[in-house]
Design an enzyme around this catalytic site. Sequence first.
Site, PDB file in Angstrom:
ATOM      1  CG  ASP A 117      -1.941   1.059   1.266  1.00  0.00           C
ATOM      2  OD1 ASP A 117      -1.657   2.178   0.806  1.00  0.00           O
ATOM      3  OD2 ASP A 117      -3.047   0.797   1.774  1.00  0.00           O
ATOM      4  CG  ASP A 149      -1.625   3.951   3.247  1.00  0.00           C
ATOM      5  OD1 ASP A 149      -0.916   3.049   3.726  1.00  0.00           O
ATOM      6  OD2 ASP A 149      -2.872   3.900   3.276  1.00  0.00           O
TER       7      ASP A 149
END
Length: 306
Positions: A229, A231
């Site tokens: 991911d 993030d």
Amino acid sequence: MSRTVHIIGAPVDYGANRRGVDMGPSAIRYSGLADELAAAGVTAVDTGDLLVPRAEERDPEREEPPEGKAKFLRETADVCSRLADEVAASIENDAFPLVLGGDHSIAMGTLGGAARDADIGAVWFDAHGDFNTPGTSPSGNVHGMPLAGALGIDDFADTEWANVPRLREENVVIVGLRSIDDQEREAIRDSEVTVYTMSDIDERGITPVVEDALDVATHGVDGIHVSLDLDWLDPNEAPGVGTPVRGGVTYREAHSALETVAERDDREDVLRSLEVVEVNPILDEHNETAELATELAASALGKRIL
């Protein structure tokens, strides 16, 4: 990596509030994915994108879970089921599936396909735990639920499209956690999932943490899935994500982590599938996050400086 890589696009934004992440696969391709994979010595075949109806055309509450809240549950189930078939077919054809998201809800499909004929572990590079369920999620956004769904936690028990029976909690490792809801925290503590927080990375360094994570994920299984991911990185490095959290890994730490994965794969042939998710070009700056996604995918698949 000697196998052919199948690039599978999953342009899904059902799992998040902020629109735009469905354009992630296109942004990653546009940022030079083919060139990066070629530089890694990988033969890549782009199989295109799954057909995914636009979220604006669907009712997010058309099919609600028995308890709690989960938006676009019917649509997510459909996409994950079809993605699982695509991933399983790639592996059956002796290819390596590289899945481009889309939001992180697609992981239930990638995991399901990777584990169809094998026992697998998972290394989860993410700022978040993704361990919410419809009953615990404050938002009802399914991109915060894929690990709970795959492991059949609470509300997800006996949910065929989400559950991955050949993925065991003791082979799941979250690396770089730094944002978690209260009930989610309790559920992870009650599980056998291993977690290395950003504090662990600060104290020990990225390479020892990832080596330990790989030891846990690979123990007694046929192979592992790696879920990245964007993030996971600090927002200064990867601004184009929907749920940024300050204090993430640096550019160099991220590359080192994925290079460590590739080195383990070179030695033990453990990597079974890879996904790169949550690139949102609407929120990005000069396609910086998508470019980073291509670089990190190439590092995981063997690209080196020398």
